[in-house]
Design a protein around this motif. Structure first.
Motif, short mmCIF file in Angstrom:
data_model
loop_
_atom_site.label_atom_id
_atom_site.label_comp_id
_atom_site.label_asym_id
_atom_site.label_seq_id
_atom_site.Cartn_x
_atom_site.Cartn_y
_atom_site.Cartn_z
N ILE A 146 24.60 31.74 5.83
CA ILE A 146 25.30 31.10 7.34
C ILE A 146 25.21 31.47 8.49
O ILE A 146 25.45 32.85 8.46
N PHE A 147 23.73 31.78 9.23
CA PHE A 147 23.78 32.78 10.12
C PHE A 147 23.71 31.44 11.70
O PHE A 147 22.71 30.67 11.93
N ALA A 148 24.47 31.75 12.09
CA ALA A 148 24.82 30.29 13.43
C ALA A 148 23.78 30.91 14.92
O ALA A 148 24.32 31.80 15.38
N ASP A 149 23.36 29.84 15.10
CA ASP A 149 23.30 29.65 16.32
C ASP A 149 24.68 29.11 17.39
O ASP A 149 24.58 28.05 18.36
N ASP A 150 26.23 30.00 17.67
CA ASP A 150 26.94 29.07 18.26
C ASP A 150 27.44 30.25 18.29
O ASP A 150 26.97 31.40 18.51
N GLU A 151 28.63 30.69 18.88
CA GLU A 151 28.93 31.85 19.89
C GLU A 151 29.40 33.00 19.37
O GLU A 151 29.14 34.12 19.60
N ALA A 230 30.71 43.62 2.68
CA ALA A 230 30.19 43.39 1.38
C ALA A 230 31.06 41.91 2.03
O ALA A 230 32.68 42.03 1.90
N GLY A 231 31.30 40.54 1.34
CA GLY A 231 31.88 39.85 1.26
C GLY A 231 31.92 38.55 0.89
O GLY A 231 30.50 37.91 0.71
N SER A 232 32.45 37.77 1.82
CA SER A 232 32.36 36.11 1.70
C SER A 232 31.88 35.39 3.07
O SER A 232 31.96 34.03 3.30
N GLN A 233 32.39 36.56 4.14
CA GLN A 233 32.39 35.96 5.61
C GLN A 233 30.96 36.12 5.93
O GLN A 233 29.49 36.63 5.82
N ASN A 234 30.19 34.42 6.87
CA ASN A 234 28.63 34.66 7.35
C ASN A 234 29.19 34.67 9.06
O ASN A 234 30.32 34.50 8.72
N LEU A 235 28.16 34.54 9.43
CA LEU A 235 27.76 34.85 10.38
C LEU A 235 27.87 33.45 11.41
O LEU A 235 27.18 33.02 12.32
N VAL A 236 28.80 33.22 11.55
CA VAL A 236 29.12 31.99 12.20
C VAL A 236 30.81 31.92 12.72
O VAL A 236 31.28 32.01 11.70
N SER A 237 30.95 30.64 13.72
CA SER A 237 32.69 30.59 14.20
C SER A 237 33.39 29.78 12.96
O SER A 237 33.06 29.16 12.24
N ARG A 238 34.28 30.67 12.55
CA ARG A 238 35.25 30.34 11.57
C ARG A 238 35.80 28.73 11.88
O ARG A 238 36.02 28.01 10.03
N ASP A 239 35.94 27.58 12.84
CA ASP A 239 36.39 26.70 12.83
C ASP A 239 34.38 25.47 13.00
O ASP A 239 34.80 24.76 13.85
#
Length: 470
Positions: A146-151, A230-239
């Protein structure tokens, strides 16, 4: 004179039985028993819809052209492995049985001389990544489900744009299903920022994959070939999901293991573009001493790498197994390994999240709790946040963190990447984190679990029937 032609209803009835009988021969081919049972049940009750669904997502294999392209990468992986073994051999006390199997499964060896930080705070990961991008000198490579177009995503894009303006080459791979809400805007923003961007595993009508929902679920962020996340985090706001706040775990690595991370990204970029960006990625040095190993997995590889390693190591455990996963849909081999470990006196704990973001998956997951609890496996539910972190610790010999869930989707369908921790100091740091998870969790007792209602049990059983298809 009566017509000898069958009516529409009769023809459809015959067609249904032709489908049922034909699929008895087709479905079992190269599938596990659970998946075979689920597909045959679906096709028996709904022959035509079941056939159409099977044609869309029924075969967890890539087409021949992609298999051939992956074979072309083998000399590249072999060169990287040889150079890593020569430049950064693992510490003498590294478990050779684990590292050897992982290398045979994923082609990349264990390496010594690494520095690693385990980052638990979501915003800290984003801030550190942006700071590293702002210091990049030669290249930045990002692979995200997930690479989001959010903040959050726009802040990363802004850092990438600053990098390209300095002459840094930036490449991004994103999954178009994971990022579907933002994919068009994301691609436009990245291109406008001067970033080379590709969708991973895009749907192409004329060159389609056999199964439409096989995804690239990896998360790798690489800077100059010297720093890797490396890990579980995507590039998207946590909420980004209403009412759900994610908690993650990410490793920031410096040292030779980054070259192995880089090799995974370069291989994925080649599979999408036939362009090998760096035939001989540099092997960075570090004054640290951690031993790490990168284990990629997915349908490109000969076996289900993460599943094979996990099941084997649970079977070898002597003292303790701790599994942290947001989605738990084990196959029969892992279930057997967990039950057998308990009989040997191993303390087996599974930490899942009490917060739910996928109801059908959660119902299927819950259907396994009774037999796990009955066998002595201890299940803990993490409160307040969606514990999206994925990590494993076994006996102080092995720690794993990465993108892979403990479910059939991650085992067989998704492209995943795991970071193996192979020295006591790293594993001890992971143990501290897991103990914090336990302190914020509630343990499920078997007596408590058996009090749930009949309708709930029925829903769980129904979800379990389709769990191999999720």
């Amino acid at each position: 004179m009566m017509s000898m032609l069958p009516t529409l209803g009769e023809a459809y009835y015959v067609l249904e039985w032709i489908i049922r009988l034909a699929m008895l021969a087709v479905v079992p081919f190269r599938r596990n028993p659970a998946a075979t049972t689920s597909w045959l049940l679906l096709i028996f009750f709904l022959p035509l819809p079941g056939l159409l669904l099977f044609l869309a997502i029924g075969a967890p294999r890539f087409p021949r052209w992609r298999t051939a392209r992956f074979r072309q990468l083998q000399p590249f992986f072999e060169r990287v492995a040889i150079r890593l073994e020569q430049a950064a051999p693992p510490a003498p006390d590294t478990p050779a049985d684990i590292s050897t199997l992982a290398e045979r499964l994923g082609y990349l060896p264990a390496t010594g001389g690494n520095a690693i930080e385990l980052l638990e705070e979501y915003q800290t990961v984003v801030d550190r990544l942006i700071a590293d991008i702002d210091r990049a000198r030669s290249h930045v490579r990002i692979l995200a489900y997930i690479f989001a177009d959010d903040e959050t995503g726009r802040n990363v894009i802004a850092a990438l744009q600053r990098a390209t303006q300095r002459g840094v080459a930036c490449h991004v791979l994103f999954d178009p299903v994971g990022s579907r809400k933002w994919s068009k805007r994301l691609q436009r923003r990245l291109e406008e920022a001067g970033v080379a961007v590709r969708a991973a595993l895009p749907f192409r009508l004329l060159r389609a994959r056999t199964r439409r929902d096989m995804r690239n679920h990896r998360k790798l962020f690489l800077i100059d070939g010297e720093i890797g996340y490396a890990g579980s985090q995507n590039l998207v706001s946590r909420d980004f999901r209403p009412g759900v706040v994610n908690r993650e775990l990410v490793a920031r690595v410096e040292g030779p293991a980054v070259a192995a991370m880089n090799a995974v990204f370069l291989g994925d970029w080649y599979l999408e573009t036939e362009d090998l960006l760096e035939p001989n990625p540099a092997i960075p040095e570090s004054a640290a001493s951690s031993t790490l190993q990168i284990l990629p997995s997915g349908a490109d590889y000969r076996l289900e790498s993460f599943q094979a390693l996990l099941t084997w190591q649970v079977g070898e455990a002597r003292r303790e197994v701790v599994i942290v996963t947001p989605y738990l849909i084990p196959d029969e081999s892992l279930l057997t390994a967990l039950r057998t470990a308990v009989l040997r006196g191993v303390d087996v704990r599974i930490i899942v999240s009490s917060v739910i973001d996928q109801w059908l998956v959660r119902l299927a997951q819950d259907s396994y709790y009774d037999e796990l609890l009955r066998s002595g496996v201890r299940i803990h539910t993490y409160r307040d946040e969606l514990l999206h972190a994925k990590n494993v610790r076994i006996d102080g010999r092995l720690g794993i963190l990465g993108s892979s869930n403990v479910d059939i989707r991650s085992f067989q369908l998704n492209e995943e990447v795991s970071l193996l921790l192979l020295d006591p100091a790293c594993i001890a740091r992971l143990e501290e984190i897991q103990r914090r998870y336990l302190s914020h969790s509630d343990e499920i007792t078997r007596a408590q679990w058996r009090q749930r209602g009949r309708l709930r049990k029925l829903a769980e059983n129904g979800a379990r029937l389709v769990s191999p298809l999720l």
